[in-house]
Structures are given as C-alpha cells and as structure tokens.
Scaffold this motif. Sequence first.
Motif, PDB file in Angstrom:
ATOM      1  N   ILE A 123       0.848  -1.198   0.000  1.00  0.00           N
ATOM      2  CA  ILE A 123       0.000   0.000   0.000  1.00  0.00           C
ATOM      3  C   ILE A 123       0.888   1.254   0.000  1.00  0.00           C
ATOM      4  CG2 ILE A 123      -1.755   1.305   1.290  1.00  0.00           C
ATOM      5  CD1 ILE A 123      -2.767  -1.464   2.353  1.00  0.00           C
ATOM      6  N   LYS A 124       1.932   1.220   0.800  1.00  0.00           N
ATOM      7  CA  LYS A 124       2.851   2.360   0.876  1.00  0.00           C
ATOM      8  C   LYS A 124       3.504   2.586  -0.496  1.00  0.00           C
ATOM      9  CE  LYS A 124       6.419   4.177   3.887  1.00  0.00           C
ATOM     10  NZ  LYS A 124       7.806   3.787   3.635  1.00  0.00           N
TER      11      LYS A 124
ATOM     12  N   HIS B 157       2.354   1.781  -3.365  1.00  0.00           N
ATOM     13  CA  HIS B 157       1.333   2.303  -4.283  1.00  0.00           C
ATOM     14  C   HIS B 157       1.144   3.811  -4.066  1.00  0.00           C
ATOM     15  CE1 HIS B 157      -2.286   2.177  -6.816  1.00  0.00           C
ATOM     16  NE2 HIS B 157      -2.797   3.044  -5.955  1.00  0.00           N
ATOM     17  N   GLU B 158       1.078   4.209  -2.823  1.00  0.00           N
ATOM     18  CA  GLU B 158       0.903   5.643  -2.532  1.00  0.00           C
ATOM     19  C   GLU B 158       2.090   6.447  -3.057  1.00  0.00           C
ATOM     20  OE1 GLU B 158       0.177   5.523   1.701  1.00  0.00           O
ATOM     21  OE2 GLU B 158      -1.964   5.857   1.412  1.00  0.00           O
TER      22      GLU B 158
ATOM     23  N   ARG C 226       1.828   6.759  -6.798  1.00  0.00           N
ATOM     24  CA  ARG C 226       0.768   7.727  -7.131  1.00  0.00           C
ATOM     25  C   ARG C 226       1.271   9.157  -6.972  1.00  0.00           C
ATOM     26  NH1 ARG C 226      -4.632   6.142  -7.092  1.00  0.00           N
ATOM     27  NH2 ARG C 226      -5.022   8.316  -7.578  1.00  0.00           N
TER      28      ARG C 226
ATOM     29  N   ASN D 276       3.082  10.163  -9.740  1.00  0.00           N
ATOM     30  CA  ASN D 276       2.298  10.068 -10.963  1.00  0.00           C
ATOM     31  C   ASN D 276       2.734   8.934 -11.873  1.00  0.00           C
ATOM     32  OD1 ASN D 276      -0.005  11.221 -11.842  1.00  0.00           O
ATOM     33  ND2 ASN D 276       0.915  13.251 -12.150  1.00  0.00           N
TER      34      ASN D 276
ATOM     35  N   VAL E 191       1.463   5.823 -11.776  1.00  0.00           N
ATOM     36  CA  VAL E 191       0.358   4.930 -12.200  1.00  0.00           C
ATOM     37  C   VAL E 191      -0.832   5.758 -12.669  1.00  0.00           C
ATOM     38  CG1 VAL E 191       0.854   2.846 -10.904  1.00  0.00           C
ATOM     39  CG2 VAL E 191      -0.347   4.722  -9.769  1.00  0.00           C
TER      40      VAL E 191
ATOM     41  N   LYS F  50      -5.851   1.542 -12.332  1.00  0.00           N
ATOM     42  CA  LYS F  50      -4.987   2.562 -11.723  1.00  0.00           C
ATOM     43  C   LYS F  50      -4.975   2.494 -10.207  1.00  0.00           C
ATOM     44  CE  LYS F  50      -3.601   6.923 -13.425  1.00  0.00           C
ATOM     45  NZ  LYS F  50      -3.805   8.229 -13.923  1.00  0.00           N
TER      46      LYS F  50
ATOM     47  N   VAL G 258      -3.658  -2.073  -5.962  1.00  0.00           N
ATOM     48  CA  VAL G 258      -2.395  -2.134  -5.212  1.00  0.00           C
ATOM     49  C   VAL G 258      -1.751  -3.495  -5.441  1.00  0.00           C
ATOM     50  CG1 VAL G 258      -1.422  -2.215  -2.871  1.00  0.00           C
ATOM     51  CG2 VAL G 258      -3.162  -0.506  -3.456  1.00  0.00           C
TER      52      VAL G 258
ATOM     53  N   VAL H 143      -6.562  -5.875  -4.136  1.00  0.00           N
ATOM     54  CA  VAL H 143      -6.447  -4.847  -3.104  1.00  0.00           C
ATOM     55  C   VAL H 143      -6.622  -3.511  -3.838  1.00  0.00           C
ATOM     56  CG1 VAL H 143      -4.954  -3.761  -1.381  1.00  0.00           C
ATOM     57  CG2 VAL H 143      -4.855  -6.243  -1.739  1.00  0.00           C
TER      58      VAL H 143
ATOM     59  N   TYR I  24      -7.103   0.567  -3.945  1.00  0.00           N
ATOM     60  CA  TYR I  24      -6.820   1.791  -3.190  1.00  0.00           C
ATOM     61  C   TYR I  24      -8.006   2.758  -3.282  1.00  0.00           C
ATOM     62  CZ  TYR I  24      -4.188   5.528  -1.027  1.00  0.00           C
ATOM     63  OH  TYR I  24      -3.759   6.495  -0.149  1.00  0.00           O
TER      64      TYR I  24
ATOM     65  N   ARG J 208      -5.445   5.702   8.534  1.00  0.00           N
ATOM     66  CA  ARG J 208      -4.216   5.819   7.751  1.00  0.00           C
ATOM     67  C   ARG J 208      -4.097   7.172   7.053  1.00  0.00           C
ATOM     68  NH1 ARG J 208      -0.386   2.467   5.386  1.00  0.00           N
ATOM     69  NH2 ARG J 208       0.521   3.379   3.500  1.00  0.00           N
ATOM     70  N   ARG J 209      -5.173   7.633   6.423  1.00  0.00           N
ATOM     71  CA  ARG J 209      -5.132   8.903   5.680  1.00  0.00           C
ATOM     72  C   ARG J 209      -6.317   9.784   6.085  1.00  0.00           C
ATOM     73  NH1 ARG J 209      -0.233   9.432   4.462  1.00  0.00           N
ATOM     74  NH2 ARG J 209       0.642   7.606   3.435  1.00  0.00           N
TER      75      ARG J 209
ATOM     76  N   THR K 285      -6.448   1.064   6.412  1.00  0.00           N
ATOM     77  CA  THR K 285      -5.488   0.753   5.335  1.00  0.00           C
ATOM     78  C   THR K 285      -5.668   1.599   4.064  1.00  0.00           C
ATOM     79  OG1 THR K 285      -6.873  -0.929   4.265  1.00  0.00           O
ATOM     80  CG2 THR K 285      -5.508  -1.665   6.107  1.00  0.00           C
TER      81      THR K 285
ATOM     82  N   CYS L 260      -7.600   0.958   1.894  1.00  0.00           N
ATOM     83  CA  CYS L 260      -7.838  -0.026   0.823  1.00  0.00           C
ATOM     84  C   CYS L 260      -9.016  -0.928   1.158  1.00  0.00           C
ATOM     85  CB  CYS L 260      -6.608  -0.914   0.630  1.00  0.00           C
ATOM     86  SG  CYS L 260      -5.228  -0.059  -0.111  1.00  0.00           S
TER      87      CYS L 260
ATOM     88  N   GLU M 144      -5.563  15.182 -17.428  1.00  0.00           N
ATOM     89  CA  GLU M 144      -5.817  13.773 -17.077  1.00  0.00           C
ATOM     90  C   GLU M 144      -7.290  13.414 -17.219  1.00  0.00           C
ATOM     91  OE1 GLU M 144      -4.476  11.875 -13.548  1.00  0.00           O
ATOM     92  OE2 GLU M 144      -2.588  13.019 -13.566  1.00  0.00           O
TER      93      GLU M 144
END
Lengths: 194, 467
Positions: free
Chosen positions: A182-183, A185-186, A189, A192, A194, B16, B19, B28, B30, B56-57, B159, B161, B265
């Motif tokens: 997960i980390k 992936h972040e 991101r 940029n 993915v 996109k 994960v 998984v 995101y 987490r966020r 998470t 996710c 985008e």
Amino acid sequence: MIESTCVPLNVENIDTDQIIPARFLKATTREGFGENLFRDWRFDENDKPFDDFVLNNPQYSGTILIAGKNFGCGSSREHAAWSLSDYGFKVVVSSFFADIFKSNALNNFILPVQVDEIFLSKIFKAVEKNSSVVAKVDLKNQLFEIAEFNLETSFEINPYKKECLLNGYSDLDYLLSKKDEIKAHEERRMLNLV
Amino acid sequence: MIGRMSKTLFEKIWEKHVVESKKGYPDVLYIDRHYIHEVTSPQAFEGLRKRKLKVRRPNQTIATADHNVPTLNQHLPIKEKLSRFQVETLQHNCAEFGIELFDLGHEKQGIVHVIGPELGLTLPGMTIVCGDSHTSTHGAFGTIAFGIGTSQVEQVFATQCLLQYKPKTMKIEINGDLGKGVVSKDIILYIISKISSSGATGYFVEYTGSVIRSLTMEARMTICNMSIEMGARGGLIAPDEITFDYLKKTDHAPKDDDWINALKEWKLLKTDKNADFDKEYVFDASEIEPMITYGTNPGMGVGVSQFIPKRVINSTALDMEKALDYMGLQVNQRIQGIKIDYVFIGSCTNSRIEDLRMVADFVKGKKKANDINVWIVPGSKKVEKQAIAEGLDVIFKEAGFELRQPGCSACLAMNEDKVPAGKYCVSTSNRNFEGRQGPGSRTFLVSPLTAAAAAVTGEITDVREMI
C-alpha cells in the motif's frame, strides 16, 4: 459443518430495511440488533407479535434461514447482517443475493448459500412438509443437503472467503499484512507513475 | 500488466487503483476518497480502538451528520436522545482520529452525496466509498464510487484499501429526445422498470448516449444515484465539459496549475471505442413518460398515464400481490387520480438546487391542495442558502410548501420526519420499500416535477397536462 432445522421465509426481494428498519440503526455498538430483526413483519405497532410470521411460529427454529431470491437488496447497512447473526442465524440460503449484503454477511461469518431456483423451491416444500427436517451445510466440501428428502447440491464460494470463514480470518487482517504494498502504491501515485 | 487494447472507463480507473492483484484472491483496491456519516461509522471507529489502529489517511476522509438529524430547529440540541448520542459520537470520533467534520450547523453540512460533489471533493478518476449504498451518486463525475458495510469502513480507515472482486461491466445507452415534463429521475425510474430491481446485480454500469451527454451534473447525479436500485455496485458517466464547468466553481477542486494538470488527465477518462461490455442496453428517450412507482421496490414503476400491470419483470405473481396489498392498490388500477397525503421533495436523489428550482418554477403562483403536507428538504446548507438567495423560499411559502433544513429526512425516516401508517407519500427519494418512510407508510417514487404537480392537485397527476 452446520446441522440445523430451517426457518423458511418465502418472500422475494427482501430488502435490508425489512431485515432491520432504519429507526433501529441509532446504536453505536454491534450488539442487540437481533431483537429488532424483521421488526415490522414480526410485531405490530403495539409490539404484539403477528402470529402468521414465521419467526413467531413455534414450529420453526434453527440457524438456517431460507429466503426468496434477491435477498438483502437496498441499503448497505451492515446492521442487517448483525441482526441476523445476533438472532442466531449462521446460514442464509437463497437463489440470489444482493452484492453488498453478501459481502457484509461474509464479513460477519454468516454463510450465504446460493442455490438454483428449482432447488430453492424444493427446500421450501421439504420444510413445509416437515418443519423439523434437518439440513446440513458443509462449507469445506461446499455441499448443502437435506438427506430426508434426498436433496443435495453444491454451492459456490470464492476460495479466499472460504479460507477466511474456515479459519476465522478477516479482510482487515489480510489488508494489514499488505502495508508495504500500500505504501509503495501511494508513493507511485505521488510521483504520478500509475 | 498486459491488458486488452480497448478498455472501458471503469477498467481504466480500476486498474490505476489496484495495489495488488493475485490469482485466487480479490484485488487490493486503493480508495482515494472516503465519506463517513454518523450511522455507519461508530462501530468502525470502535474497531480501530480495539485493535489500537489509526486512520491511515485522515485527510482523505470527510465526515458529515445527515441521516439522523432533525430538519427543524437545527440550532437547538437534538431532542431525541439516541440520535443526539450518535451525532455526538461522530464528533468525538472525528476529533480523536483527526477527521474533518461538517457537523450540524456547519455551512458545509448536508447529505453526504450532495456535499461531496458540490464542494469539489469528488473528482473525476477517483475511487470513492462510503457506508451508504447511494455512494453510486458520485459516479456522475467519472469515478468508481460504491457503498460499503461498516466492517469495510473500518478497513478503509486502517489501510485506505478494500478487498474487491472486479464486477462485470454494463453499458446503458440512452439516445433520442426527451418528451415534455420528462426529467432525469424519469429516465432512471424507466431504466429500473425495464431491468428490474436486481437486473444489474454483479455489474458496474456506464451510462452513455446523447441524452446523458445533454444532462446537467445535478441530473446525472440523480441517475447514478439510483444505480443501486437495480442492484448495480455503481454507475458512472464519463466526464466532459459540463463536468469540468461544474467543478471549476467548487471550493475544493484543484486551482491554477493544478487545475490545468488535472484537466489534462480528466480529458482522457473515457471508454475506448471498441471496448467490450459484459452486457449492453439501448433505450429510446422518446418512449419515456413521467414515471411513477406503484409497488414496494423501485423496479415496480410505470408511466404516469398507465395502469398497474399484472406482472413485473424478474418477479413472481406472489411478489406483486404482496406489494399491491401493502400499497392498498389493485392490478389494472389507473394510477392517475389516486389521492395522496404527503409530498416529500428531498434526499440524495433530488435535493439539489436544480431540483428546488424546478419545483419553484412549477408552483410559482399555485397553491398546494388542502389537507396535504408538503416537505421540501434541501440537500445541504449550501443548497438551502442558495434557495433563499434566489427567493425560492418565498415561492414555497406562498404555495404552502414547508422548506426545512438539510438532512436525509423522510427518505429513510430515521429522524422524526415520518409518514404515518397507511398514508400515501409522493416522494422524490429513491426507495419505496415497505415502511421506508415510517412504519406502514406507502411511497410513490417520482421526479420533483411530478411531485410538485401532485402537491398542487392532491392526487397523482400527469404533469404534462399542467405545463
């Protein structure tokens, strides 16, 4: 392996508002929802039980609920799964389940068993004939059986969820084990990539 | 990853956000944006505490109080003890875990699916979840947005996710010309009546076609909102200039260079020409009448000039009998002319400024019928403020319509806004389930325009005869 008598509720499109009406969603804990399971089908406005509703019929009891197709449609409230489980149900058998309910059920270790429509109507008939008939749900071999009526069918469950149910694992355990992915992936991101 | 050459918009956004994708396991996925409210979050916060986990966020999570709030006297403490406790619990939880809360009384408070888009917190290409099935609303901006249960709310907290199997894809195309008095709510009620309340279960829908492209963002949200009512996980619409114009005016959308980069985008967010869908439907807009439901699931709907049919797709005679018995109606009965008791204009389906303008335009100079209660519940503080700035409140008052304060209100009747047992309510909300608007209540789902017409005549009315 679960062996139990069945509770037949031959109604289609049972939405989660019927399973647990919105006015009972005010609790901040997961406990005690069984009391209000199918509240408005079980009791009138003065809390008097409706005699003709199956949960009020002393003939029927058990941990397996048999229900008509498209069970659990509507609201995403997990309280529906909590109320079924709190009441004592471990398995729901239907010919079709709504997506969110299915996932909520599995997250609460309630097994949704999907069978075909003809088989479902045979179960209803069997239970109608003999309310004390015992059904066997074998998760390991993915089999549902009512031996007395020679009814047997296999059912689908995805292998990951089966593993979870058999071993008591939760999705959260699995996701927490993916911290590094997960980390990464972040970070991708942020750049940029993915 | 080797993919097919042509992809749907859904597949592009999904990929996109993956994960990890492992054979035999769910992906998984995101989650960019997590909306929460007072009803489906407390047990998730409690779960975090038990496991000693953090959010987490927190900055990707936004909270509001909507399901359980009164729509009168919001400046006073909530009277009902359990409701007040639930809203206070949200306050404590948000403070403890560092989550921004648009609480009751806050200028940005409102129904979670109204405020997210209007504040520019919902942006094209995002994955969005909320413990509420109408999260599908946000799909109108070209997002993958879907409702989740409380265990999953906890998973996203911990998470950011979710574990998800990729759903199948469905395309619903609507072309042609919309008739007089036919608005977006009629389009989606028509689609659900054709596909049934379970016909899209297992699918994620993309709405396309010339009619969809011509709709405003508010109208697109109404359509995506009800995707769940045919069983779909969600429904999305590719963003276009209408989307970008809407977002540009919002508080939280990217600004300056960030806007220019985002726009580049977002313009790529569309389904490739030859992309395959697992299922496709094409509908002709000219066949759509103002719609109304007569039964106890949203698939039981017909044109307002029609009679109650004998059968409905994907359902048995028994199911129909049970529904009509509950509604106090009969097969072959004419729907027009049925006397009603309540009109509810609100909910995450139809409580935006455009909906209120549509109603005000129609009722200006008219009065509600005697013995009818008409509640207008705006979707957010911003909508309420805008309505008052435009003088819509005066029009409503003169017509005898009661403009209330923002919340989910009589859509699910968790607060005191309940329709009494046996009474008929013409409602712009999304569900006509038994008891949805209060124990024993009977709901007819319609567009804001058809609701306004019923409020004026006191009976179910073909609005085309009045405009």
